[in-house]
Design a protein around this motif. Structure first.
Motif, PDB file in Angstrom:
ATOM      1  N   ASN A 144      19.743 -49.886  17.289  1.00 37.89           N
ATOM      2  CA  ASN A 144      19.093 -49.055  18.310  1.00 37.89           C
ATOM      3  C   ASN A 144      19.252 -47.566  17.996  1.00 37.89           C
ATOM      4  O   ASN A 144      18.307 -46.777  18.146  1.00 37.89           O
ATOM      5  CB  ASN A 144      19.704 -49.339  19.682  1.00 37.89           C
ATOM      6  CG  ASN A 144      19.324 -50.704  20.206  1.00 37.89           C
ATOM      7  OD1 ASN A 144      19.240 -51.661  19.444  1.00 37.89           O
ATOM      8  ND2 ASN A 144      19.094 -50.817  21.491  1.00 37.89           N
ATOM      9  N   MET A 190      12.038 -56.007  18.191  1.00 38.65           N
ATOM     10  CA  MET A 190      13.024 -56.113  17.109  1.00 38.65           C
ATOM     11  C   MET A 190      13.048 -57.510  16.497  1.00 38.65           C
ATOM     12  O   MET A 190      13.235 -57.670  15.285  1.00 38.65           O
ATOM     13  CB  MET A 190      14.412 -55.745  17.629  1.00 38.65           C
ATOM     14  CG  MET A 190      14.586 -54.270  17.906  1.00 38.65           C
ATOM     15  SD  MET A 190      16.249 -53.865  18.481  1.00 38.65           S
ATOM     16  CE  MET A 190      16.173 -52.074  18.491  1.00 38.65           C
ATOM     17  N   TYR A 191      12.853 -58.519  17.343  1.00 38.99           N
ATOM     18  CA  TYR A 191      12.792 -59.882  16.808  1.00 38.99           C
ATOM     19  C   TYR A 191      11.616 -60.033  15.854  1.00 38.99           C
ATOM     20  O   TYR A 191      11.747 -60.604  14.758  1.00 38.99           O
ATOM     21  CB  TYR A 191      12.679 -60.888  17.949  1.00 38.99           C
ATOM     22  CG  TYR A 191      12.510 -62.308  17.463  1.00 38.99           C
ATOM     23  CD1 TYR A 191      13.606 -63.059  17.051  1.00 38.99           C
ATOM     24  CD2 TYR A 191      11.249 -62.892  17.393  1.00 38.99           C
ATOM     25  CE1 TYR A 191      13.458 -64.354  16.593  1.00 38.99           C
ATOM     26  CE2 TYR A 191      11.083 -64.190  16.930  1.00 38.99           C
ATOM     27  CZ  TYR A 191      12.195 -64.920  16.530  1.00 38.99           C
ATOM     28  OH  TYR A 191      12.033 -66.199  16.060  1.00 38.99           O
ATOM     29  N   ALA A 247      14.241 -52.860  27.886  1.00 38.82           N
ATOM     30  CA  ALA A 247      15.196 -53.587  27.043  1.00 38.82           C
ATOM     31  C   ALA A 247      14.589 -54.897  26.558  1.00 38.82           C
ATOM     32  O   ALA A 247      14.758 -55.287  25.391  1.00 38.82           O
ATOM     33  CB  ALA A 247      16.489 -53.854  27.818  1.00 38.82           C
ATOM     34  N   PHE A 248      13.856 -55.580  27.439  1.00 41.90           N
ATOM     35  CA  PHE A 248      13.238 -56.850  27.053  1.00 41.90           C
ATOM     36  C   PHE A 248      12.168 -56.640  25.978  1.00 41.90           C
ATOM     37  O   PHE A 248      12.143 -57.342  24.962  1.00 41.90           O
ATOM     38  CB  PHE A 248      12.628 -57.517  28.286  1.00 41.90           C
ATOM     39  CG  PHE A 248      11.881 -58.788  27.982  1.00 41.90           C
ATOM     40  CD1 PHE A 248      12.563 -59.981  27.824  1.00 41.90           C
ATOM     41  CD2 PHE A 248      10.502 -58.776  27.838  1.00 41.90           C
ATOM     42  CE1 PHE A 248      11.877 -61.158  27.533  1.00 41.90           C
ATOM     43  CE2 PHE A 248       9.812 -59.946  27.546  1.00 41.90           C
ATOM     44  CZ  PHE A 248      10.507 -61.135  27.391  1.00 41.90           C
ATOM     45  N   ASP A 262      11.865 -54.148  23.920  1.00 43.66           N
ATOM     46  CA  ASP A 262      12.520 -53.729  22.675  1.00 43.66           C
ATOM     47  C   ASP A 262      13.094 -54.935  21.928  1.00 43.66           C
ATOM     48  O   ASP A 262      13.017 -55.013  20.696  1.00 43.66           O
ATOM     49  CB  ASP A 262      13.640 -52.730  22.965  1.00 43.66           C
ATOM     50  CG  ASP A 262      13.111 -51.325  23.211  1.00 43.66           C
ATOM     51  OD1 ASP A 262      11.917 -51.087  22.927  1.00 43.66           O
ATOM     52  OD2 ASP A 262      13.875 -50.473  23.697  1.00 43.66           O
ATOM     53  N   ALA A 263      13.674 -55.867  22.676  1.00 38.53           N
ATOM     54  CA  ALA A 263      14.240 -57.060  22.044  1.00 38.53           C
ATOM     55  C   ALA A 263      13.142 -57.887  21.378  1.00 38.53           C
ATOM     56  O   ALA A 263      13.319 -58.396  20.254  1.00 38.53           O
ATOM     57  CB  ALA A 263      14.982 -57.899  23.083  1.00 38.53           C
ATOM     58  N   GLU A 292       7.864 -61.898  31.616  1.00 39.34           N
ATOM     59  CA  GLU A 292       8.799 -62.160  30.518  1.00 39.34           C
ATOM     60  C   GLU A 292       8.663 -63.568  29.951  1.00 39.34           C
ATOM     61  O   GLU A 292       8.688 -63.765  28.731  1.00 39.34           O
ATOM     62  CB  GLU A 292      10.241 -61.937  30.990  1.00 39.34           C
ATOM     63  CG  GLU A 292      10.569 -60.494  31.350  1.00 39.34           C
ATOM     64  CD  GLU A 292      10.315 -60.153  32.787  1.00 39.34           C
ATOM     65  OE1 GLU A 292      10.856 -59.141  33.267  1.00 39.34           O
ATOM     66  OE2 GLU A 292       9.573 -60.907  33.464  1.00 39.34           O
TER      67      GLU A 292
END
Length: 708
Positions: free
Chosen positions: A492, A172-173, A165-166, A168-169, A190
């Motif tokens: 998503n 996407m950013y 999830a991290f 992917d974020a 992270e």
């Protein structure tokens, strides 16, 4: 949660896996020269790499033995290794336009030998080392590359939800900023990744704002820029760490309530998501299929072949190295030590996967990986992300094979075999493990190929489809029930639909390669699931300590190589309990004082470097004669050093350690007592205690500890 409920999974691995691969291990130790930026001098340092792969630098070997806190601890995530000063000067010159030194002028760095190793980072501080021989340079390069490989893989493998999830974020950013394709700085934990993301945008602005204001000669402006960039990076890291922890805490508090809603309404959520996906699919499928057919499908076979050749050669080399090591053990049992030496042999074998020099021949097979003609088309900035991922898989498979062999051999030894029976059993177990390795390595490679092909093609497809599809996505929001809006995201779902359009072509290409047995790939159906259940039951027992069970109980677990002592020597006054707490080493370059690697013999030196090398040899001789650590000067990060007034005793138990995300890459950590809230290093204060040599934390007399 849907996968958990529906029970979908992957083929079961045939090999066992070790739960704590490097418990109480030191990967490497030895001496190297480091350039000190405060006084521009080169100093000999005793250095070691613990099992967390953070490079630890001590004043000298005596300081380590007397448990004086280290001078620095380096997290190498995001770094590159340079073996040439010219390479480094070129990168530094490109980092700040207009500062290229004129020919004949003094460069920013002079190396006194012909064998430098430089750790370069686009934002953080740089580290300069040199060796006296090419052989030492090669060894340390392999070790530091191992550190970088491990630290780059900073998000835990067992993070099945938060990690993906991290990332992917982050992806996407960057896509929202029109930045598609692979990103080389998606490495570390992270907080490091977030810091790299901020510096990606902030760096050019700083150059434009501050570059024209820097004064002095070109090399002086380069030095100023490196210091400015490092200072800004640390500030960014501190703020990113604090804000990430706050967001993470907030999400963890909200998670139980979200899980309860999802489990209650799972059927409705799935139905709603599939309805949304069908509408998005109907909208984008015609465009996506044309794009895949014209721009992706023709290139999949060539990409796959480019990936398969070096990767499969690397896994074959892993198999060969494992076979050779076990065969050598068998021959040694026959010709030399017999069963009495088995504990020593197996202790060395158990550390094989983490021996940076013996594994280097496997890792090197990935270096020729090229995507010639395809990198620009698919916006692949570098192949290093694929190389390092494959190398990590190689290390894991080697350790799995070794651990499976250990487990089966340990079971066999319970029958009390003679020497001849033991040799036959070793050969039989070796063949059994190799068959399992062949199947598992095939499964791992196929999964790696699929993931790599998706990493290459999906960003390209999203970029191609963005002009016609991205602007239409908001209208699909109305298809989601308001109660489920937190769980179903339009963007998503859109990416999942795009992935499905190309996934069938990727699966088909990998399947065809397996059917044709290309590069020793197997079909998944060739081995039944749970084909060896008794083996997996064996793995539930306690870990095997070969040194205690079959060795002499005291000194097992030494160097796997022939380059020096098994471990840093223990002072004569050390107690038995302290000796037992000494970390077992995978490989060491530490020699007796009369034969350190830098005194191996006269080197052929250039006239320019003769004086510098003479000075280094003098410094080395001083270090060897030292009976106690010299008064420490400033730390590498400029923080003042305060010596402990009395020797520190090793504690019986180590306090809990802090997580890796607290240490920024390239951070030379002040391990002397700072204020409890020292945010620059991310350290935490614990109860008083010394530095336990076998634990992950490094402590001083005030109990300050740092862990990677």
């Amino acid at each position: 949660m849907r996968h958990e409920i529906e029970g979908t999974g992957v083929p079961q691995a045939q090999l066992l896996w070790r739960k704590v691969p490097l418990d109480e291990r030191i990967i490497f130790s030895g001496n190297l020269f480091q350039h000190q930026e405060d006084n521009k001098k080169w100093r000999n340092r005793f250095s070691l790499v613990p099992h967390n792969y953070g490079l630890v630098l001590y004043e000298n070997k005596v300081a380590y033995e007397r448990q004086v806190p280290p001078r620095a601890v380096i997290n190498s995530a995001g770094y590159k290794i340079l073996t040439s000063v010219d390479q480094y000067l070129e990168l530094v010159g490109n980092s700040l336009p207009g500062t290229t030194s004129k020919s004949g002028s003094a460069p920013i760095l002079k190396c006194p030998t012909q064998f430098p190793l430089i750790l370069w980072h686009p934002s953080a501080r740089h580290y300069y080392f040199c060796m006296m021989t090419e052989a030492e340079q090669d060894k340390w390069q392999a070790v530091l590359q191992d550190c970088i490989r491990h630290c780059n893989n900073g998000i835990p493998e067992d993070s099945k939800v938060e990690g993906p999830a991290f990332t992917d974020a982050i992806r996407m950013y960057r896509q929202s900023k029109e930045l598609y394709g692979t990103w080389e700085m998606l490495c570390g934990n992270e907080v490091q990744i977030l810091s790299n993301l901020v510096m990606e945008e902030l760096g050019p602005e700083l150059k434009a704002e501050l570059g024209p204001r820097l004064k002095g000669k070109p090399q002086e402006r380069q030095r100023q820029w490196i210091q400015i960039s490092d200072a800004v990076y640390r500030m960014v890291y501190e703020q990113a760490a604090a804000q990430f922890e706050a967001v993470l805490s907030k999400l963890q508090l909200a998670r139980p309530a979200m899980e309860a809603v999802i489990r209650t309404d799972m059927d409705q959520i799935i139905t709603s998501k599939e309805h949304l996906a069908s509408k998005i699919r109907a909208f984008i499928l015609p465009k996506a299929e044309v794009c895949v057919r014209n721009h992706v499908q023709p290139y999949i076979p060539s990409i796959l072949e480019a990936l398969m050749v070096p990767t499969s050669q690397g896994f074959t080399e892993v198999r060969d190295v494992f076979f050779k090591e076990v065969t050598d053990i068998n021959l040694n049992i026959i010709n030399e030590g017999g069963i009495d030496k088995l504990g020593e042999y197996m202790e060395k074998l158990s550390q094989l996967a983490y021996h940076p020099l013996k594994m280097q021949s496997c890792y090197e097979k990935m270096e020729p990986l090229r995507l010639d003609g395809l990198q620009q088309r698919f916006d692949v900035s570098s192949t290093s992300v694929f190389k390092q991922r494959a190398q990590i898989h190689m290390r894991e498979q080697m350790d799995n094979a070794v651990y499976t062999f250990e487990t089966l051999l340990h079971q066999e030894l319970g029958k009390g075999p003679t020497k001849e029976e033991l040799c036959k059993s070793i050969q039989r177990i070796l063949e059994r493990v190799l068959k399992k390795y062949d199947y598992d390595s095939s499964s791992v490679r196929k999964r790696f190929f699929r993931e790599a092909l998706l990493q290459i093609t999906i960003p390209f497809l999203l970029k191609k489809l963005a002009p016609t599809c991205k602007s239409e996505l908001p209208r699909f929001q109305e298809l989601i029930f308001e109660d489920f809006a937190r769980f179903i995201l339009v963007e998503n779902t859109y990416e999942e639909v795009v992935l499905q359009t190309v996934m069938k072509d990727i699966l088909q290409a990998v399947k065809e390669a397996a059917v044709q047995r290309k590069h020793n790939l197997y079909r998944d159906s060739m081995v039944m699931h749970n084909s060896d259940p008794n083996l997996h039951l064996l793995a539930e027992g306690t870990p095997i300590d070969w040194g205690e069970e079959y060795g002499d109980g005291g000194g097992s677990g030494g160097s796997s190589g022939n380059s020096g002592d098994p471990s840093p020597s223990v002072p004569e006054a050390a107690t038995t309990s302290e000796k037992q707490r000494r970390a077992k080493q995978v490989v060491s370059m530490v020699h007796d004082e009369a034969g350190l690697p830098f005194e191996a013999g006269p080197e052929v030196l250039s006239p320019v470097s003769l004086d510098s090398v003479t000075e280094l040899r003098g410094l080395l001789a001083q270090d060897l004669r030292a009976e106690s650590p010299p008064p420490a000067g400033p730390l590498l990060n400029g923080a003042p050093l305060r010596e402990s007034s009395q020797p520190v005793a090793t504690p019986e138990a180590s306090p809990p350690a802090s997580p890796l995300r607290q240490l920024p890459p390239g951070k030379a950590v002040d391990l002397e007592p700072p204020k409890p809230s020292d945010q620059e290093t991310g350290e935490q204060v614990s109860s008083p205690g010394g530095r336990p040599a076998i634990h992950t934390t490094t402590e001083d007399s005030a109990g300050v500890q740092t862990e990677f």
